[in-house]
Design a protein around this motif. Structure first.
Motif, PDB file in Angstrom:
ATOM      1  N   GLY A 154      43.041  25.389  35.217  1.00 38.16           N
ATOM      2  CA  GLY A 154      43.524  25.636  33.865  1.00 38.16           C
ATOM      3  C   GLY A 154      42.725  26.653  33.061  1.00 38.16           C
ATOM      4  N   GLY A 155      42.143  27.638  33.709  1.00 44.01           N
ATOM      5  CA  GLY A 155      41.433  28.694  33.010  1.00 44.01           C
ATOM      6  C   GLY A 155      39.970  28.396  32.741  1.00 44.01           C
ATOM      7  N   GLU A 156      39.502  27.237  33.104  1.00 44.25           N
ATOM      8  CA  GLU A 156      38.105  26.857  32.895  1.00 44.25           C
ATOM      9  C   GLU A 156      37.357  26.904  34.228  1.00 44.25           C
ATOM     10  OE1 GLU A 156      35.741  22.877  31.420  1.00 44.25           O
ATOM     11  OE2 GLU A 156      37.821  23.155  30.834  1.00 44.25           O
TER      12      GLU A 156
END
Length: 181
Positions: A154-156
């Motif tokens: 999720g982009g992390e």
């Protein structure tokens, strides 16, 4: 029976060496992944450069004459452009550098064609194909591997996604080795 014992002893020695080297490499990979995205990127970069050099060395053995320098520089440009995007994310530092490096990467692809025009070679298409294959077969997967810990989480930044992927590949390799033993 003596011959079987010697063969089995060699196989066991090989297994011990593989196990010890695998443990050392696992430690290096775990450290690089958990220390952060920069150490992770540095590890993948080293693997990519060594892998491309090995690919081109093996290609030379088969009779090809790839343009090693152009191939390595193209792979490095691809990797660095994706690394900047990976490391900076949405920050302003990424946009200009990515555009410059991607333009450089795209300019390097036809460079191998132009170089072959002026080289005296019996197999120019084979040389071009070998040069570009090093980029597609080694540099592209290593560059895209940068994105696994970010895109799947999720982009992390979460290295567990990459480590799980590595575990699946490693387990498959170990099982194939043991079954073939």
């Amino acid at each position: 029976t003596l011959k079987k014992r010697i063969v089995m002893r060699d196989k066991m020695r090989n297994l011990v060496i593989r196990t010890l080297s695998g443990a050392v490499l696992l430690g290096i990979v775990l450290a690089a992944a958990y220390l952060g995205k920069y150490s992770y990127g540095a590890l993948l970069f080293v693997i990519m450069v060594v892998g491309m050099a090995e690919f081109y060395r093996l290609a030379k053995i088969t009779g090809s004459t790839p343009q090693v320098f152009v191939g390595l520089i193209t792979g490095v440009a691809l990797f660095v452009s994706l690394f900047i995007d990976f490391a900076c994310g949405d920050e302003p530092c990424s946009n200009n550098w990515i555009a410059i490096l991607q333009t450089y990467f795209l300019a390097l692809i036809p460079t191998s064609f132009i170089i072959e025009l002026f080289k005296v070679s019996q197999t120019p298409l084979r040389n071009i194909a070998t040069t570009l294959m090093g980029v597609l077969y080694v540099a592209l997967p290593m560059s895209l591997m940068l994105l696994i810990p970010v895109l799947l989480m999720g982009g992390e930044w979460k290295p567990e996604a990459f480590l799980f992927y590595l575990f699946i590949v490693w387990a498959n390799d170990v099982c194939a080795y043991l079954v073939g033993m």
